[in-house]
Design a protein around this motif. Structure first.
Motif, short mmCIF file in Angstrom:
data_model
loop_
_atom_site.label_atom_id
_atom_site.label_comp_id
_atom_site.label_asym_id
_atom_site.label_seq_id
_atom_site.Cartn_x
_atom_site.Cartn_y
_atom_site.Cartn_z
N SER A 198 36.28 37.37 48.85
CA SER A 198 36.15 37.39 47.40
C SER A 198 34.90 38.17 47.00
O SER A 198 34.03 38.46 47.84
N LYS A 199 34.79 38.49 45.73
CA LYS A 199 33.63 39.19 45.21
C LYS A 199 32.36 38.37 45.44
O LYS A 199 31.31 38.93 45.81
N ASN A 224 44.22 39.80 47.86
CA ASN A 224 43.95 40.27 46.50
C ASN A 224 43.82 41.79 46.54
O ASN A 224 42.73 42.32 46.78
N ASN A 229 38.62 46.79 43.06
CA ASN A 229 38.38 46.99 41.62
C ASN A 229 37.33 46.01 41.12
O ASN A 229 36.41 46.39 40.38
N GLU A 230 37.44 44.76 41.54
CA GLU A 230 36.47 43.75 41.13
C GLU A 230 35.08 44.09 41.66
O GLU A 230 34.07 43.93 40.95
N GLY A 236 40.06 43.07 37.19
CA GLY A 236 40.73 42.57 38.38
C GLY A 236 42.23 42.53 38.22
O GLY A 236 42.81 43.17 37.33
#
Length: 318
Positions: A198-199, A224, A229-230, A236
């Motif tokens: 995750s980011k 994801n 992009n995130e 997102g």
């Protein structure tokens, strides 16, 4: 920061890469699932199709070779040069029992003197960039110090470290103490790979290792597809962008596979990862697993998208 898409056997082939690059921000490099040079025919037709430049338009692709024989790596690398590739990745990380038993993948870490001879032979014979994707050892983290010393003897294009032992497979947590040793001592450009889903997890990692400017993402990026992009501060994933990506994959797989059953199997495999995107996916996942036709499968997916939302703060665990 440079972001790479890790090779995932059976998943990140050329169709997936092309559609992903079409629908979302592309990584700086896509690494192919491993290629295995043969003794008679260097690569199988399926492997050739995966690396053909026309099947990877506009993408930066790095082929990965899996072999325990230097002469096979050299033959395979020269064949890949014919297709225009100037960087090849050596797989020293695959933990599969059948692979390790043949002295390939992370099985090559068992005999570091033999590994050194292998690297000496391929670097002496080839005029191209060679990167290495490795684990930190077979059984004990103490193995990694000697491995680093070995890798430092060669001009690797990159050293990609997945800080788990072979015996760990993908269980437990990556050994960040071992990776910190690589940060301190590696003379080659260093890339980290492992459990960045995750980011927020990427942010935490970069705060801990601010000098590391190359990250390889695998399961988190399949789960994801808009993760990059995130990471670049862009919008997102939305249900609309997910559906477009999903439907383009189905369309492209149908164009090359022998029947809808094969397409259905391929898409079901992806849902092991993608189900984490949605708020309450359990009932739909059971139905997807049981779907016997592509038409029924697509009805279930569309129902999921109508009736559920993208999870606002999804945390991927595998």
């Amino acid at each position: 920061m440079n972001y790479y898409f890790a090779p995932m056997e059976g998943i990140t082939g050329h169709i997936y890469r092309r559609v992903h690059g079409e629908c979302f921000r592309s990584p700086d490099k896509y690494f192919t699932p491993f290629l295995v040079p043969g003794t008679k025919k260097i690569f199988r037709n399926r492997e050739i199709q995966d690396i053909l430049p026309e099947n990877n338009p506009g993408l930066t692709v790095v082929p990965q070779i899996l072999t325990g024989k230097s002469e096979d790596f050299i033959r395979g690398a020269r064949e890949l040069q014919r297709y225009g590739f100037q960087e090849i990745n050596l797989n020293l990380g695959c933990p599969s029992g059948t692979v390790v038993a043949k002295g390939k993948g992370s099985g090559m870490l068992a005999d570091q003197d033999q590994l050194e001879a292998f690297l000496d032979e391929i670097f002496s014979a080839l005029d191209l960039k060679i990167s290495v994707k490795t684990r930190i050892g077979l059984e004990e983290p103490e193995e990694f110090s000697r491995l680093l010393t070995l890798f430092n003897r060669f001009p690797l294009a990159e050293l990609i470290v997945h800080p788990r032992l072979r015996k760990d497979y993908y269980k437990g947590k990556p050994d960040l103490e071992a990776f910190a040793l690589a940060v301190r001592e590696s003379k080659n450009p260093l890339c980290y790979n492992g459990d960045l889903f995750s980011k927020e997890m990427v942010r935490q990692f970069t705060e801990q290792f601010p000098s590391v400017d190359r990250l390889m993402l695998g399961r988190g990026l399949v789960a994801n597809p808009a993760l990059l992009n995130e990471l670049y501060g862009e919008p997102g994933l939305s249900k609309e962008s997910f559906l477009h990506f999903h439907d383009r994959l189905v369309e492209e797989y149908r164009g090359v596979m022998s029947g809808d059953k094969d397409v259905l199997f391929k898409m079901k495999e992806l849902w092991f990862y993608m189900s984490h995107l949605f708020t309450s996916p359990e009932t739909y996942m059971k139905k997807i697993k049981k779907a016997g036709s592509l038409a029924v499968y697509e009805e279930i997916v569309h129902a999921l998208l109508r009736e559920q939302e993208i999870a606002p703060k999804t945390f991927y665990t595998f």
